[in-house]
Design an enzyme around this catalytic site. Structure first.
Site, mmCIF file in Angstrom:
data_model
loop_
_atom_site.group_PDB
_atom_site.id
_atom_site.type_symbol
_atom_site.label_atom_id
_atom_site.label_comp_id
_atom_site.label_asym_id
_atom_site.label_seq_id
_atom_site.Cartn_x
_atom_site.Cartn_y
_atom_site.Cartn_z
ATOM 1 N N GLU A 134 -12.384 71.280 7.063
ATOM 2 C CA GLU A 134 -13.372 71.699 8.061
ATOM 3 C C GLU A 134 -12.844 72.894 8.857
ATOM 4 O O GLU A 134 -11.638 73.047 9.022
ATOM 5 C CB GLU A 134 -13.636 70.561 9.067
ATOM 6 C CG GLU A 134 -14.188 69.306 8.454
ATOM 7 C CD GLU A 134 -14.215 68.118 9.410
ATOM 8 O OE1 GLU A 134 -15.106 67.281 9.236
ATOM 9 O OE2 GLU A 134 -13.346 67.997 10.293
ATOM 10 N N ARG A 272 -11.522 56.546 9.164
ATOM 11 C CA ARG A 272 -11.468 56.457 10.622
ATOM 12 C C ARG A 272 -10.381 55.516 11.106
ATOM 13 O O ARG A 272 -10.090 54.515 10.458
ATOM 14 C CB ARG A 272 -12.823 56.006 11.171
ATOM 15 C CG ARG A 272 -13.948 56.942 10.809
ATOM 16 C CD ARG A 272 -15.285 56.482 11.386
ATOM 17 N NE ARG A 272 -16.352 57.297 10.818
ATOM 18 C CZ ARG A 272 -16.952 57.039 9.668
ATOM 19 N NH1 ARG A 272 -16.614 55.978 8.969
ATOM 20 N NH2 ARG A 272 -17.889 57.839 9.218
HETATM 21 ZN ZN LIG Z 1 -13.462 65.589 10.592
#
Ligand SMILES: [Zn+2]
Length: 390
Positions: A134, A272
């Site tokens: 990203e 996560r």
């Molecule tokens: Zn991310």
């Protein structure tokens, strides 16, 4: 036609800002819901729409089409647009997360298929077989955590709080074993974990150290979550508008607050480690994390000035190339190598190729087919340009 105005879907995730997209781009928010992300791309979950006589989804138009994606893109990245471009407006912190590299994504995706976990199951980690690097470009002051701090910042932050439950683990950290320390921290459960978080918060309340103040702030959103200690481990950065940073595979990170443009490889693979109500899978997260450190001052990408008013923010991956164009300084045609998306950040521009032209105002975007060859930009203000590197 080779240039298409896009109508872009908004994602109403609960961490989104109710007003940022309205204030910056005049995007109406009649329902008053949080507006977290505006997606520009051909992702089947929420594709942009093309305005022609009929409304057509961008993926339906471009997938597998050489005219739109270009031969090189089809050969290198497959049948679809290789990147997803977003406006992201965070009013509160997002989950602490890491993304797999390509090999991990291939293996993880195949493994979960073998286990028979449905693609849309709550506990599915790998929703596709691609990596998800990203890049974020700040539109407002943008705060985030990105990568492990240098060791000589990290252990003193824990030590100053005198946290007894971490005494032994801290000796590993001082020797440089971040992995052992982090695994220990993430494996704490029940009373042990509660005692640690309670002791840490007691210290945080009295501390004026910015990292500890961030611990306090995270706890207001996610009380009792072990992830609230992340600012002690990770760099906390505030990008000023116009600055960009890269988030590579295996880097632990979380966006905290602010509005940014984000561009990523076309993937939805997130592992996560807390600060979320979504699926958390610590063992899988630990498999993907790179336990190296990075200095805060090395996080920002160096802007590279090109001709035609373009400034590139080059990252180590080919899946996307992000740049910003100052429309006033465009003197000649911009060359198209692969499919592009242009987003108007500010001002007003007309994008022209042959007979076809599209006018852009802040918050609007267009898709440019690979077959366009080149286009003109007339107007003023700032455009953000997303394409892939062939
Ligand atoms: Zn991310």
């Amino acid at each position: 036609m080779t240039i298409f105005r896009l109508v872009n879907p908004v994602q109403h995730y609960d961490w989104g800002s109710q007003k940022a997209m309205s204030e910056l781009f005049g995007i109406a928010n009649e329902s008053g819901q949080p507006m977290a992300e505006l997606w520009m791309g051909a992702h089947p979950k929420a594709p942009s729409m093309i305005m022609t006589d009929d409304q057509v989804a961008l993926n339906a138009l471009v997938d597998g089409q050489e005219e739109h994606l270009g031969k090189g893109s089809l050969e290198k990245f497959g049948q679809t647009l290789p990147f997803l471009f977003k406006v992201l407006a965070a009013a509160k912190p997002l989950s602490i997360q890491s993304h797999p590299n390509k090999q991990q994504a291939l293996d993880g995706f195949a493994h979960e298929n073998q286990l028979g976990v449905a693609l849309d199951a709550f506990n599915r980690n790998y929703r596709d077989d691609n990596h998800k690097p990203e890049l974020v470009y700040a539109l407002t002051p943008f705060r985030a955590m990105n990568g492990f701090r240098p060791l000589d910042e990290m252990w003193p932050l824990f030590e100053m709080a005198g946290l007894r439950p971490l005494e032994e683990a801290l000796s590993w950290l001082k020797k440089g074993d971040i992995k052992a320390f982090y695994e220990h921290l993430m494996s704490l459960e029940g009373e042990e974990k509660d005692q640690l978080v309670t002791a840490a918060l007691k210290f945080a309340e009295a501390s004026d150290h910015p990292a500890w103040q961030e611990v306090n702030r995270l706890n207001q959103f996610y009380p009792g979550d072990i992830g609230v200690l992340s600012p002690l481990l990770l760099n906390v950065i505030e990008l000023i508008p116009g600055e960009a940073m890269f988030l590579k595979a295996g880097t632990l990170h979380a966006y905290l607050e602010g509005t940014a443009l984000e561009i990523m490889a076309c993937s939805d693979n997130v592992l996560r480690g807390g600060l979320t109500s979504k699926h958390v899978d610590v063992p899988e997260l630990l498999k993907t994390i790179e336990f190296d450190t990075i200095a805060l001052s090395d996080l920002c990408l160096k802007p590279e000035a090109e001709e035609n008013g373009e400034t590139r923010f080059v990252s180590p991956v080919d899946d996307f190339l992000f740049s910003v164009i100052a429309a006033e300084n465009v003197s000649g045609a911009l060359k198209v190598n692969a499919a592009e998306i242009l987003f108007c950040v500010e001002g007003q521009q007309v994008i022209k190729a042959g007979e076809k032209s599209v006018e852009l105002t802040p918050g609007s975007a267009c898709f440019i087919s690979a077959a366009t060859g080149s286009y003109q930009v007339v107007g003023k203000g700032r455009l953000a340009r997303a394409t892939a590197i062939l």
